[in-house]
Design an enzyme around this catalytic site. Structure first.
Site, short mmCIF file in Angstrom:
data_model
loop_
_atom_site.label_atom_id
_atom_site.label_comp_id
_atom_site.label_asym_id
_atom_site.label_seq_id
_atom_site.Cartn_x
_atom_site.Cartn_y
_atom_site.Cartn_z
N TYR A 460 -14.10 -12.84 4.16
CA TYR A 460 -13.63 -12.48 5.50
C TYR A 460 -13.36 -13.75 6.32
CZ TYR A 460 -13.09 -10.00 9.89
OH TYR A 460 -12.58 -9.52 11.06
N SER A 540 -8.30 -6.82 6.84
CA SER A 540 -8.10 -7.22 8.23
C SER A 540 -7.95 -8.74 8.30
CB SER A 540 -9.24 -6.71 9.11
OG SER A 540 -8.91 -6.78 10.46
N ASP A 623 -2.49 2.72 11.58
CA ASP A 623 -3.34 1.58 11.94
C ASP A 623 -2.87 1.01 13.27
OD1 ASP A 623 -4.88 -0.68 12.17
OD2 ASP A 623 -4.59 -1.35 10.10
N HIS A 658 -7.29 1.77 10.54
CA HIS A 658 -7.77 0.46 10.09
C HIS A 658 -8.93 0.58 9.10
CE1 HIS A 658 -7.51 -3.83 10.49
NE2 HIS A 658 -8.79 -3.94 10.78
#
Length: 683
Positions: A460, A540, A623, A658
């Protein structure tokens, strides 16, 4: 794998050019930002046909789907909390699309259904996105979201009758509610209705803080605070348990800093008073005794500390330190039983310390290296609950008696696998600039290090978010068949405090990609895998990580899965809440930050003639966090540039957003597609 290059759907190239700081930037697929056009719809249909044709080639997909379904079918509980003599928690019996909310008076009672979101839609795509029980235990305010949207609609249910009141609040996004002590209403923030009617795309600015009195229509809600001079300020109203104060936390995007104001509810005529008016640090309210307020803060403490601020004397010289900064980073804190319950990050796994306001601190012993969560409650509660999980252990729920410090197992899920068959180790490696980075590696016991194990590297690296050990059915299925799962703690996260986070932001963002690449190289050098068997995945901001990394080092990976990624770094701030991410990414309007963004922006750094790894881009048509056009434009560009035989595919989920609130059946199908894709290209 097919030896011939893939035939991709036609995606028209235009000559659209934008100029940033004298630099001409091509945007040939700008038309894909128009989700409502027939041309975009036709492209989506063609891409879906192509992806389905490939999914049919993956021989293990159906076997994987069946195993995912089997393992997913286990009871999952949320961490309970207590209000006015009632306990509340959610439970999924296994394959329910959405978890059901229950309540009970005694832990030995049979739980009673309070609300079943599965009955709110036929396809399971309406989900709960927030809730708050009134202090008197009579009312349950809850938010629902449709098709994975960030937009929520709030309702209020009478807990005894299980009937909803007429209260209905719209245009709420990124806001909870805070009940007043008398249970007559609550504070919340909302936006004005989108002027153009396009709630999926329109940029969100100028939220306002309101008070809603129970039984009133939303039109009667009282405007408490807004700042028309600051479109990017957001507001969270917190009513204190003693009923004396309204605390207003003011945020700015995703920045880890906030301002503080308050209102004396006994003397509302005094207006809104300041506590912190400089953007210098973060201050998270924990509790108060009268005018003495306690906050978790990184003010003069990059790894966090707890301070006391007296509203009657808020000047810094009067502040009192309740818990000092330590070598470990404070991730969360709460206040129960007049004690601070503090979750520390120790090399990206959790330790818990309980510090009474008056008394000696003690450590809560956890079962091992893993992640703990929960610790909800009111200041005078003498009990709380928490969860503990790790890569090979589903979340266990414990009851904690805060008077005795004794933990009792409340719920332990039964999953059809043996956790003792798996092992997690934490290693440390050096990034490009020499920074020491930790990484968790989990796999079946007895793994042979001969360099050809299928390995999935997940990351991430942003927004001060820490990746701690967690259980995933999808990851378990991956490891069952010999796969290795690796999670590095990249800079940009919060594992080591403020400095660690900022080292992966704005003009330093390349550090995150370097950390990820170094993790991959370590796995190869230490014979866990090789480039032909190594895949990367992230969602993301992690989708950005994966896309940027596969472009920078296409030779290092055989497969990549960037999901719901931020991929056009020059226009991310043009859609919905994207502007809020400038605190991490920087702004294209700033020349130095533009040059950093342009240097790694996935959409702008695709190069023709390169043999890119097999790529499965994943997004969803609803999204409204990361606008789907990011994935559309990147896919079109990568397909046009691909020189090798590996396919560039895009999976576009329908009636989903999302990720939060996605129905279980859709999650299983998505995981089956992803794992089948990875198994096919990493075997």
């Amino acid at each position: 794998m097919d030896a011939q290059p893939v035939s991709y759907p036609d995606a028209r190239k235009t000559n659209h050019i934008d100029t940033y700081h004298g630099v001409k930037v091509h945007d040939p697929y700008r038309w894909l930002e128009n989700l409502d056009s027939e041309e975009t719809a036709a492209w989506i249909r063609a891409e879906n046909r192509l992806t389905r044709s490939w999914l049919q080639k993956f021989p293990e997909r159906e076997k994987i789907r069946k195993r995912l379904t089997e393992l997913w079918n286990y009871e999952r509980y949320s961490v309970p909390y207590k209000m006015a003599g009632r306990y509340f928690f959610s439970r999924n019996d296994g394959l329910q699309n959405q978890a059901v909310v229950y309540t009970l008076h005694k832990l030995s009672d049979e739980p009673a259904v309070l609300i079943d979101p599965n009955k709110l839609s036929k396809d399971g795509t309406v989900a709960l996105k927030g809730s708050a029980v009134s202090p008197d235990g009579r009312y349950y305010a809850y938010a629902i979201a449709e098709a994975g949207s960030d937009w929520t609609e709030w309702h209020v249910r009478n807990i005894d009758t299980r009937k909803d009141l007429d209260d209905r609040l719209e245009w709420v996004k990124f806001s909870g509610v805070s009940w007043t002590a008398d249970s007559q209403g609550f504070y919340y923030s909302r936006y004005d209705a989108p002027e153009g009617g396009d709630k999926l795309k329109e940029v969100n600015y100028f939220p306002k803080l309101y008070f809603h009195r129970l039984g009133d229509s939303q039109e009667k809600d009282q405007l408490i605070y807004h700042r028309p001079d600051h479109r990017d300020w957001s507001f969270s109203g917190i009513a204190t348990e003693d009923g004396k104060y309204l605390l207003i936390e003011v945020g700015r995007g995703t920045e880890d800093k906030n301002l503080l104001y308050y209102q004396d509810l006994a003397h509302p005529g005094k207006g809104i008073q300041p506590v912190i008016e400089d953007w210098q640090a973060s201050y998270e309210y924990l509790g108060n005794q009268g005018s003495r307020f306690w906050f978790l803060s990184n003010d003069h403490a990059p790894r966090g500390r707890i301070v006391e601020i007296d509203l009657e004397h808020p000047e810094r010289k009067h502040w009192k330190e309740m818990m000092a900064e330590s070598k470990d980073t404070i991730e969360t804190a709460s206040m129960v039983n007049n004690s601070f319950i503090v979750t520390y990050l120790h090399d990206a796994w959790h330790k818990i310390l309980v510090q009474p306001v008056e008394g000696k601190a003690w450590e809560l012993k956890l079962p091992g290296i893993g992640s703990a969560g929960g610790f909800y409650g009111r200041q005078n509660d003498r009990e709380t609950f928490y969860s503990w999980t790790s890569f090979n252990t589903p979340a266990r729920i414990y009851h904690l008696d805060l008077d005795t410090g004794k933990s009792t197992l409340f719920k332990q899920p039964a999953v059809r696998f043996n956790p003792d068959d798996y092992i997690t180790r934490q290693v440390f490696y050096r990034s490009k600039d020499g920074t020491r980075i930790p990484m968790f590696i989990t796999h079946k016991k007895g793994l042979k290090l001969h360099g050809d194990n299928p390995t999935l590297l997940y990351g991430y690296g942003g927004f001060n978010i820490s990746l701690t050990p967690y259980f995933s059915v999808s990851n378990l299925v991956w490891m069952e068949t010999g796969g290795v799962y690796a999670v590095p703690s990249l800079r940009g996260g919060g594992e080591y405090g403020k400095a660690w986070h900022e080292a992966g932001t704005k003009t330093h963002k390349q550090n995150v990609f370097d950390d990820f690449i170094a993790a991959a190289e370590w796995l190869v050098d230490n014979k866990y895998t090789s480039p032909a068997h190594l895949g990367i995945s992230g969602g993301s901001n992690g989708g950005l990580l994966v896309a940027a990394t596969l472009l920078q080092r296409p030779d290092l990976f055989a497969a990549a899965v960037p999901a719901v990624g931020v991929l056009d770094m020059l226009r991310f701030n043009k859609f919905t809440i994207g502007w809020a991410w400038e605190s991490d990414y920087g702004s294209p309007d700033n020349e130095a930050e533009f040059r950093a963004l342009y240097a790694y922006s996935p959409y702008h750094n695709v190069k023709a003639g390169v043999n890119y790894p097999a790529t499965l881009v994943m997004t969803a048509d609803h999204d409204d966090r990361v606008y789907p056009a990011h994935s559309f434009k990147f896919t079109a560009a990568l397909q046009a540039a691909q020189a090798g035989p590996a396919p560039i595919l895009i999976r576009i989920e329908t009636r989903a957003g999302h990720g939060a609130g996605t129905p279980t059946r859709k999650r299983i199908e998505e995981a089956a597609d992803k794992l089948a894709f990875l198994r096919y290209f990493l075997k």
